[in-house]
Motif scaffolding. Structure first.
Motif, PDB file in Angstrom:
ATOM      1  N   ALA A 113      22.890  60.423  -6.564  1.00  0.00           N
ATOM      2  CA  ALA A 113      23.782  61.429  -7.154  1.00  0.00           C
ATOM      3  C   ALA A 113      23.213  62.048  -8.428  1.00  0.00           C
ATOM      4  CB  ALA A 113      25.139  60.793  -7.462  1.00  0.00           C
ATOM      5  N   SER A 114      23.749  63.224  -8.739  1.00  0.00           N
ATOM      6  CA  SER A 114      23.529  63.857 -10.035  1.00  0.00           C
ATOM      7  C   SER A 114      24.780  63.615 -10.875  1.00  0.00           C
ATOM      8  CB  SER A 114      23.331  65.365  -9.875  1.00  0.00           C
ATOM      9  OG  SER A 114      22.177  65.625  -9.129  1.00  0.00           O
ATOM     10  N   PHE A 115      24.601  63.580 -12.187  1.00  0.00           N
ATOM     11  CA  PHE A 115      25.712  63.312 -13.087  1.00  0.00           C
ATOM     12  C   PHE A 115      25.814  64.433 -14.114  1.00  0.00           C
ATOM     13  CE2 PHE A 115      24.218  59.331 -11.431  1.00  0.00           C
ATOM     14  CZ  PHE A 115      25.380  58.645 -11.132  1.00  0.00           C
ATOM     15  N   LEU A 116      27.021  64.940 -14.281  1.00  0.00           N
ATOM     16  CA  LEU A 116      27.307  65.892 -15.346  1.00  0.00           C
ATOM     17  C   LEU A 116      28.153  65.176 -16.381  1.00  0.00           C
ATOM     18  CD1 LEU A 116      28.339  69.102 -13.345  1.00  0.00           C
ATOM     19  CD2 LEU A 116      26.068  68.465 -14.181  1.00  0.00           C
ATOM     20  N   VAL A 117      27.757  65.262 -17.637  1.00  0.00           N
ATOM     21  CA  VAL A 117      28.527  64.687 -18.731  1.00  0.00           C
ATOM     22  C   VAL A 117      29.058  65.850 -19.547  1.00  0.00           C
ATOM     23  CG1 VAL A 117      28.482  63.193 -20.763  1.00  0.00           C
ATOM     24  CG2 VAL A 117      27.123  62.590 -18.735  1.00  0.00           C
ATOM     25  N   ASP A 118      30.374  66.013 -19.512  1.00  0.00           N
ATOM     26  CA  ASP A 118      31.017  67.163 -20.159  1.00  0.00           C
ATOM     27  C   ASP A 118      30.370  68.478 -19.729  1.00  0.00           C
ATOM     28  OD1 ASP A 118      32.942  65.624 -21.413  1.00  0.00           O
ATOM     29  OD2 ASP A 118      31.790  65.417 -23.268  1.00  0.00           O
ATOM     30  N   GLY A 119      30.055  68.568 -18.425  1.00  0.00           N
ATOM     31  CA  GLY A 119      29.546  69.803 -17.843  1.00  0.00           C
ATOM     32  C   GLY A 119      28.043  69.997 -17.931  1.00  0.00           C
ATOM     33  N   LEU A 120      27.335  69.081 -18.576  1.00  0.00           N
ATOM     34  CA  LEU A 120      25.885  69.210 -18.729  1.00  0.00           C
ATOM     35  C   LEU A 120      25.174  68.143 -17.915  1.00  0.00           C
ATOM     36  CD1 LEU A 120      25.742  69.769 -22.580  1.00  0.00           C
ATOM     37  CD2 LEU A 120      25.630  71.499 -20.780  1.00  0.00           C
ATOM     38  N   THR A 121      24.112  68.527 -17.215  1.00  0.00           N
ATOM     39  CA  THR A 121      23.335  67.570 -16.435  1.00  0.00           C
ATOM     40  C   THR A 121      22.762  66.506 -17.362  1.00  0.00           C
ATOM     41  OG1 THR A 121      22.724  69.290 -14.866  1.00  0.00           O
ATOM     42  CG2 THR A 121      21.381  67.303 -14.866  1.00  0.00           C
ATOM     43  N   CYS A 122      22.887  65.248 -16.937  1.00  0.00           N
ATOM     44  CA  CYS A 122      22.359  64.137 -17.731  1.00  0.00           C
ATOM     45  C   CYS A 122      21.319  63.409 -16.898  1.00  0.00           C
ATOM     46  CB  CYS A 122      23.489  63.194 -18.136  1.00  0.00           C
ATOM     47  SG  CYS A 122      22.924  61.852 -19.188  1.00  0.00           S
ATOM     48  N   HIS A 123      20.062  63.440 -17.340  1.00  0.00           N
ATOM     49  CA  HIS A 123      18.973  62.785 -16.634  1.00  0.00           C
ATOM     50  C   HIS A 123      18.653  61.411 -17.219  1.00  0.00           C
ATOM     51  CE1 HIS A 123      18.166  66.346 -14.274  1.00  0.00           C
ATOM     52  NE2 HIS A 123      18.156  67.059 -15.386  1.00  0.00           N
ATOM     53  N   ASP A 124      19.000  61.192 -18.482  1.00  0.00           N
ATOM     54  CA  ASP A 124      18.715  59.915 -19.147  1.00  0.00           C
ATOM     55  C   ASP A 124      19.877  58.961 -18.904  1.00  0.00           C
ATOM     56  OD1 ASP A 124      18.092  57.766 -20.743  1.00  0.00           O
ATOM     57  OD2 ASP A 124      17.844  58.941 -22.583  1.00  0.00           O
ATOM     58  N   GLN A 125      19.694  58.084 -17.923  1.00  0.00           N
ATOM     59  CA  GLN A 125      20.771  57.188 -17.495  1.00  0.00           C
ATOM     60  C   GLN A 125      21.056  56.092 -18.523  1.00  0.00           C
ATOM     61  OE1 GLN A 125      21.675  56.996 -13.626  1.00  0.00           O
ATOM     62  NE2 GLN A 125      21.126  59.123 -13.693  1.00  0.00           N
ATOM     63  N   SER A 126      20.186  55.936 -19.524  1.00  0.00           N
ATOM     64  CA  SER A 126      20.406  54.913 -20.547  1.00  0.00           C
ATOM     65  C   SER A 126      20.924  55.499 -21.862  1.00  0.00           C
ATOM     66  CB  SER A 126      19.122  54.122 -20.795  1.00  0.00           C
ATOM     67  OG  SER A 126      18.108  54.975 -21.285  1.00  0.00           O
ATOM     68  N   ALA A 127      21.123  56.816 -21.901  1.00  0.00           N
ATOM     69  CA  ALA A 127      21.625  57.471 -23.115  1.00  0.00           C
ATOM     70  C   ALA A 127      23.089  57.084 -23.350  1.00  0.00           C
ATOM     71  CB  ALA A 127      21.493  58.982 -22.995  1.00  0.00           C
ATOM     72  N   PRO A 128      23.488  56.913 -24.601  1.00  0.00           N
ATOM     73  CA  PRO A 128      24.886  56.587 -24.897  1.00  0.00           C
ATOM     74  C   PRO A 128      25.820  57.719 -24.461  1.00  0.00           C
ATOM     75  CG  PRO A 128      23.504  56.344 -26.853  1.00  0.00           C
ATOM     76  CD  PRO A 128      22.662  56.977 -25.801  1.00  0.00           C
ATOM     77  N   LEU A 129      26.955  57.345 -23.893  1.00  0.00           N
ATOM     78  CA  LEU A 129      27.955  58.322 -23.477  1.00  0.00           C
ATOM     79  C   LEU A 129      29.009  58.455 -24.574  1.00  0.00           C
ATOM     80  CD1 LEU A 129      28.393  57.126 -19.801  1.00  0.00           C
ATOM     81  CD2 LEU A 129      27.291  59.245 -20.558  1.00  0.00           C
ATOM     82  N   PRO A 130      29.437  59.680 -24.876  1.00  0.00           N
ATOM     83  CA  PRO A 130      30.445  59.857 -25.925  1.00  0.00           C
ATOM     84  C   PRO A 130      31.838  59.446 -25.444  1.00  0.00           C
ATOM     85  CG  PRO A 130      29.802  61.991 -25.000  1.00  0.00           C
ATOM     86  CD  PRO A 130      28.941  60.954 -24.342  1.00  0.00           C
ATOM     87  N   THR A 131      32.609  58.882 -26.337  1.00  0.00           N
ATOM     88  CA  THR A 131      33.990  58.523 -26.031  1.00  0.00           C
ATOM     89  C   THR A 131      34.757  59.769 -25.616  1.00  0.00           C
ATOM     90  OG1 THR A 131      33.951  56.711 -27.607  1.00  0.00           O
ATOM     91  CG2 THR A 131      36.117  57.558 -27.000  1.00  0.00           C
ATOM     92  N   GLY A 132      35.533  59.631 -24.557  1.00  0.00           N
ATOM     93  CA  GLY A 132      36.344  60.734 -24.080  1.00  0.00           C
ATOM     94  C   GLY A 132      35.625  61.706 -23.170  1.00  0.00           C
ATOM     95  N   ALA A 133      34.363  61.434 -22.867  1.00  0.00           N
ATOM     96  CA  ALA A 133      33.594  62.341 -22.012  1.00  0.00           C
ATOM     97  C   ALA A 133      34.127  62.331 -20.585  1.00  0.00           C
ATOM     98  CB  ALA A 133      32.119  61.939 -22.007  1.00  0.00           C
ATOM     99  N   THR A 134      33.888  63.437 -19.890  1.00  0.00           N
ATOM    100  CA  THR A 134      34.163  63.522 -18.459  1.00  0.00           C
ATOM    101  C   THR A 134      32.825  63.469 -17.739  1.00  0.00           C
ATOM    102  OG1 THR A 134      36.158  64.837 -18.768  1.00  0.00           O
ATOM    103  CG2 THR A 134      35.112  64.962 -16.603  1.00  0.00           C
ATOM    104  N   VAL A 135      32.715  62.530 -16.805  1.00  0.00           N
ATOM    105  CA  VAL A 135      31.487  62.361 -16.020  1.00  0.00           C
ATOM    106  C   VAL A 135      31.787  62.776 -14.586  1.00  0.00           C
ATOM    107  CG1 VAL A 135      29.741  60.740 -15.194  1.00  0.00           C
ATOM    108  CG2 VAL A 135      30.707  60.472 -17.497  1.00  0.00           C
TER     109      VAL A 135
END
Length: 84
Positions: A53-75
């Motif tokens: 799968a591809s992942f969008l974090v708050d509408g932006l493509t996220c390629h770094d699967q180990s990057a911290p996710l912001p509280t309240g984000a939509t994935v």
């Protein structure tokens, strides 16, 4: 350490693999952690989808699967789509 609460939204084959779940709240710090948690929650069928799968974090493509996710984000979880 408090984990960020995220809203996870499933699309197409990811939704089917998550037993029809459209969205849910999840506590996870990274996409790597999220994938493990969701596989444990919904089963290996979803785990297979998450690997491709591809992942969008708050509408932006996220390629770094180990990057911290912001509280309240939509994935958004987007499995590969057929067609063209």
């Amino acid at each position: 350490m408090t984990l960020p609460t995220l809203t996870v939204r499933y699309f197409a084959g990811a939704r089917a693999a998550a037993n029809g779940t459209r969205d849910e709240a999840v506590d996870a710090a990274t996409l790597d952690e999220l994938k493990v948690l969701l596989t444990d929650r919904h089963g290996e069928r979803l785990g297979v989808v998450l690997k491709a799968a591809s992942f969008l974090v708050d509408g932006l493509t996220c390629h770094d699967q180990s990057a911290p996710l912001p509280t309240g984000a939509t994935v958004d979880i987007l499995p590969p789509f057929a067609g063209g």
